[in-house]
Design an enzyme around this catalytic site. Structure first.
Site, PDB file in Angstrom:
ATOM      1  N   ARG A  36       0.826  -1.215   0.000  1.00 56.33           N
ATOM      2  CA  ARG A  36       0.000   0.000   0.000  1.00 56.33           C
ATOM      3  C   ARG A  36       0.859   1.262   0.000  1.00 56.33           C
ATOM      4  O   ARG A  36       0.446   2.293  -0.548  1.00 56.33           O
ATOM      5  CB  ARG A  36      -0.938  -0.014   1.222  1.00 56.33           C
ATOM      6  N   ILE A  62      -7.039   7.859  -1.013  1.00 56.14           N
ATOM      7  CA  ILE A  62      -6.992   6.400  -1.055  1.00 56.14           C
ATOM      8  C   ILE A  62      -7.815   5.970   0.157  1.00 56.14           C
ATOM      9  O   ILE A  62      -7.647   6.495   1.253  1.00 56.14           O
ATOM     10  CB  ILE A  62      -5.533   5.871  -0.997  1.00 56.14           C
ATOM     11  N   SER A  63      -8.737   5.030  -0.031  1.00 56.36           N
ATOM     12  CA  SER A  63      -9.659   4.661   1.041  1.00 56.36           C
ATOM     13  C   SER A  63      -8.954   3.885   2.150  1.00 56.36           C
ATOM     14  O   SER A  63      -7.886   3.298   1.949  1.00 56.36           O
ATOM     15  CB  SER A  63     -10.804   3.815   0.480  1.00 56.36           C
ATOM     16  N   GLN A  64      -9.596   3.859   3.312  1.00 56.26           N
ATOM     17  CA  GLN A  64      -9.148   3.065   4.462  1.00 56.26           C
ATOM     18  C   GLN A  64      -8.997   1.597   4.029  1.00 56.26           C
ATOM     19  O   GLN A  64      -9.875   1.079   3.317  1.00 56.26           O
ATOM     20  CB  GLN A  64     -10.236   3.196   5.530  1.00 56.26           C
TER      21      GLN A  64
END
Ligand code: SAM
Length: 216
Positions: A36, A62-64
């Site tokens: 990530r 960027i999402s959780q």
């Protein structure tokens, strides 16, 4: 695949995903394998495995990690599937998906983000992702239909072209609601005319901007 920061990913998978009920073993493995930190701006790499979203430029996020995993689990990915993703952003969720399905078709509105995502796919040796810059509220007509559709930006209503481009039996996961807060909705296409909708849980996404989304 980049194995650095593997220990941080182990903790992320155990504490943020497994403990919250993510069960798909291939998905958990993909979340362990895909780095990530490569998908966030260099200055934020130390925060890449924290339990939250991060800015990626162009006013986007960027999402959780948990939300990425949960949405992907909900589309019920299978090896033979062709999946449409609307809102490629950093390319992180696209990269996770690429490990679980045959082909991912990604549409991203922001050209600068799309170019960075494509570079990351190349660097990570990901070859089953096709991306294009454009308005994803219109889907990707030439490549339709899709086994499932993942929308990672918030829509005021479910875009009709996406319903048309979903296969009968297919699943779409999409945040629907206001600009600040939404509900995650699962749509199953039962027949060409009948769609079964279920509201899952509350989320906060950046707006889906386009012809069948928000105007700006
Ligand atoms: N999936 C992404 C990731 O893993 O980094 C996160 C996506 S971010 C929450 C939402 C993205 O949707 C943004 O990059 C934004 O530019 C994009 N977007 C907004 N409206 C769009 C549209 N009509 N078509 C395609 N992309 C759109």
């Amino acid at each position: 695949m980049d194995s650095s920061r593997l220990e941080e990913r182990h903790v992320m998978v155990k504490e943020q995903l497994e403990k919250r009920g993510i069960r798909n073993p291939w998905l958990l493995q993909a979340m362990l394998d895909i780095p990530r930190h490569v998908f966030v701006p260099p200055d934020d790499r130390d925060k890449a495995y924290e339990d939250g979203p991060l800015p990626i430029g162009a006013g986007q996020t960027i999402s959780q990690p948990y939300i990425v995993a949960s949405m992907i689990e909900l589309i019920e990915p299978a090896e033979a599937h062709r999946v449409l993703e609307v809102g490629v952003g950093s390319g992180y969720s696209t990269a996770i998906l690429s490990r679980l399905v045959k082909e991912v078709y990604g549409v991203e509105r922001e050209a600068s983000l799309m170019a960075q995502a494509e570079k990351r796919f190349k660097e990570l040796g990901i070859h089953n992702v096709m991306v294009r810059q454009g308005d994803g509220t219109l889907g990707w007509e030439e490549e339709a239909t899709f086994d499932s559709i993942l929308v990672t930006a918030a829509a005021p209503k479910i875009p009709k072209p996406l319903l048309r481009q979903l296969k009968v039996g297919g699943v779409m996961i999409i945040p629907v609601g206001g600009r600040a807060e939404q509900e995650l909705v699962r749509v199953i296409k039962r027949t060409e005319e009948h769609f079964q909708e279920k509201t899952l849980y509350g989320v906060r996404f950046v707006p889906l901007i386009g012809q069948e989304g928000w105007a700006s």
